[in-house]
Design a protein around this motif. Structure first.
Motif, PDB file in Angstrom:
ATOM      1  N   GLN A   1       2.772   9.177  -1.822  1.00  0.00           N
ATOM      2  CA  GLN A   1       2.422  10.583  -1.654  1.00  0.00           C
ATOM      3  C   GLN A   1       1.086  10.779  -0.948  1.00  0.00           C
ATOM      4  OE1 GLN A   1       2.303   8.856  -4.443  1.00  0.00           O
ATOM      5  NE2 GLN A   1       0.545   9.477  -5.667  1.00  0.00           N
ATOM      6  N   LEU A   2       0.300   9.697  -0.819  1.00  0.00           N
ATOM      7  CA  LEU A   2      -0.981   9.769  -0.118  1.00  0.00           C
ATOM      8  C   LEU A   2      -0.984   8.936   1.163  1.00  0.00           C
ATOM      9  CD1 LEU A   2      -3.383   9.607  -3.199  1.00  0.00           C
ATOM     10  CD2 LEU A   2      -2.840  11.609  -1.783  1.00  0.00           C
TER      11      LEU A   2
ATOM     12  N   GLN B   1      -6.116  18.223  -6.672  1.00  0.00           N
ATOM     13  CA  GLN B   1      -5.946  17.319  -7.809  1.00  0.00           C
ATOM     14  C   GLN B   1      -7.254  17.163  -8.594  1.00  0.00           C
ATOM     15  OE1 GLN B   1      -4.487  14.048  -5.496  1.00  0.00           O
ATOM     16  NE2 GLN B   1      -2.408  14.842  -5.468  1.00  0.00           N
TER      17      GLN B   1
ATOM     18  N   HIS C   1      -5.514   1.255  -9.390  1.00  0.00           N
ATOM     19  CA  HIS C   1      -5.432   2.606  -9.936  1.00  0.00           C
ATOM     20  C   HIS C   1      -6.337   2.732 -11.149  1.00  0.00           C
ATOM     21  CE1 HIS C   1      -2.238   3.960  -7.309  1.00  0.00           C
ATOM     22  NE2 HIS C   1      -1.712   2.764  -7.436  1.00  0.00           N
TER      23      HIS C   1
ATOM     24  N   ASN D   1      -5.556  14.972   3.627  1.00  0.00           N
ATOM     25  CA  ASN D   1      -5.704  14.191   2.399  1.00  0.00           C
ATOM     26  C   ASN D   1      -6.817  14.747   1.513  1.00  0.00           C
ATOM     27  OD1 ASN D   1      -3.621  12.349   2.477  1.00  0.00           O
ATOM     28  ND2 ASN D   1      -4.952  10.571   2.395  1.00  0.00           N
TER      29      ASN D   1
ATOM     30  N   ALA E   1       2.567   1.654  -3.391  1.00  0.00           N
ATOM     31  CA  ALA E   1       1.639   1.983  -4.476  1.00  0.00           C
ATOM     32  C   ALA E   1       1.336   3.481  -4.536  1.00  0.00           C
ATOM     33  CB  ALA E   1       0.334   1.205  -4.315  1.00  0.00           C
ATOM     34  N   CYS E   2       1.305   4.132  -3.386  1.00  0.00           N
ATOM     35  CA  CYS E   2       0.886   5.538  -3.371  1.00  0.00           C
ATOM     36  C   CYS E   2       1.524   6.280  -2.195  1.00  0.00           C
ATOM     37  CB  CYS E   2      -0.630   5.584  -3.273  1.00  0.00           C
ATOM     38  SG  CYS E   2      -1.372   6.775  -4.358  1.00  0.00           S
TER      39      CYS E   2
ATOM     40  N   ARG F   1       0.836  -1.202   0.000  1.00  0.00           N
ATOM     41  CA  ARG F   1       0.000   0.000   0.000  1.00  0.00           C
ATOM     42  C   ARG F   1       0.874   1.256   0.000  1.00  0.00           C
ATOM     43  NH1 ARG F   1      -4.263  -2.344  -0.185  1.00  0.00           N
ATOM     44  NH2 ARG F   1      -5.350  -3.676   1.263  1.00  0.00           N
TER      45      ARG F   1
ATOM     46  N   PHE G   1      -4.421  -1.945  -4.265  1.00  0.00           N
ATOM     47  CA  PHE G   1      -5.032  -0.710  -4.717  1.00  0.00           C
ATOM     48  C   PHE G   1      -5.148  -0.772  -6.234  1.00  0.00           C
ATOM     49  CE2 PHE G   1      -3.305   2.118  -1.022  1.00  0.00           C
ATOM     50  CZ  PHE G   1      -4.184   1.520  -0.147  1.00  0.00           C
TER      51      PHE G   1
ATOM     52  N   TYR H   1      -5.588   6.338  -1.905  1.00  0.00           N
ATOM     53  CA  TYR H   1      -5.183   6.288  -3.310  1.00  0.00           C
ATOM     54  C   TYR H   1      -6.320   6.813  -4.169  1.00  0.00           C
ATOM     55  CZ  TYR H   1      -7.968   2.070  -4.154  1.00  0.00           C
ATOM     56  OH  TYR H   1      -9.001   1.178  -4.285  1.00  0.00           O
ATOM     57  N   HIS H   2      -6.037   7.077  -5.435  1.00  0.00           N
ATOM     58  CA  HIS H   2      -7.044   7.569  -6.377  1.00  0.00           C
ATOM     59  C   HIS H   2      -7.834   6.394  -6.933  1.00  0.00           C
ATOM     60  CE1 HIS H   2      -4.516  11.417  -7.174  1.00  0.00           C
ATOM     61  NE2 HIS H   2      -4.999  11.365  -5.959  1.00  0.00           N
ATOM     62  N   SER H   3      -9.153   6.563  -6.994  1.00  0.00           N
ATOM     63  CA  SER H   3     -10.043   5.484  -7.422  1.00  0.00           C
ATOM     64  C   SER H   3     -11.248   6.082  -8.146  1.00  0.00           C
ATOM     65  CB  SER H   3     -10.476   4.676  -6.190  1.00  0.00           C
ATOM     66  OG  SER H   3     -11.256   3.570  -6.562  1.00  0.00           O
TER      67      SER H   3
END
Length: 160
Positions: free
Chosen positions: A37-38, A109, A71, A102, A34-35, A31, A69, A55-57
């Protein structure tokens, strides 16, 4: 979060969650990788006292327990996968501060939503943070939600 924070994250997770929903260290490290920065931690005078993975979803996509995760190139949502605060740090507003941080990232973004899975009777906390239950899940996503093996609620909020 830094890789060196993972042992503290594991300790906080074990202290915070029922055995059915604990994720092993390999999953936690994946995890973070994978991300990064978050992935955030908060520290007090004793070290790491809280963490948050995101993460972005897409709205309506549920990450199963222990799942990777996923993406999405057309991401519209910041998915908060895991927030936990050490008992010693409870009641100081650290969890909400990590979430607000967050969510501010998500707004910059241009993401329109945030989503999560509420477990262990945390629905009232998430409702105070602006989330509401989102029951309209297709069968694969409902199966992902059921992977938590304890009562779990998929929740969504709009970002303005």
């Amino acid at each position: 979060m830094q890789a060196r924070d993972i042992p503290a994250v594991m300790w906080i997770q074990e202290e915070s969650y029922a055995p059915e929903v604990l994720e092993d260290e390999a999953v936690i490290r994946a995890r973070f990788a994978a991300c990064p920065q978050l992935a955030w931690v908060a520290e007090d005078d004793q070290g790491v006292c809280a963490y948050l993975f995101a993460y972005h979803s897409r709205v309506g996509k549920v990450t199963p327990l222990d799942g990777e995760f996923q993406h999405h190139t057309e991401a519209d949502c910041l998915y908060l996968h895991d927030l936990a605060v050490a008992r010693r740090a409870g009641g100081r507003g650290i969890g909400p501060a990590l979430v607000r941080n967050n969510l501010e990232q998500a707004r910059t973004q241009q993401l329109r939503y945030s989503a999560l899975v509420s477990v262990q009777e945390s629905e009232a906390f998430w409702t105070r943070m602006g989330y509401a239950a989102h029951d309209e899940l297709d069968q694969p996503q409902a199966t992902n939600l059921a992977s938590y093996q304890i009562p779990a609620i998929y929740m969504v909020r709009e970002l303005h």
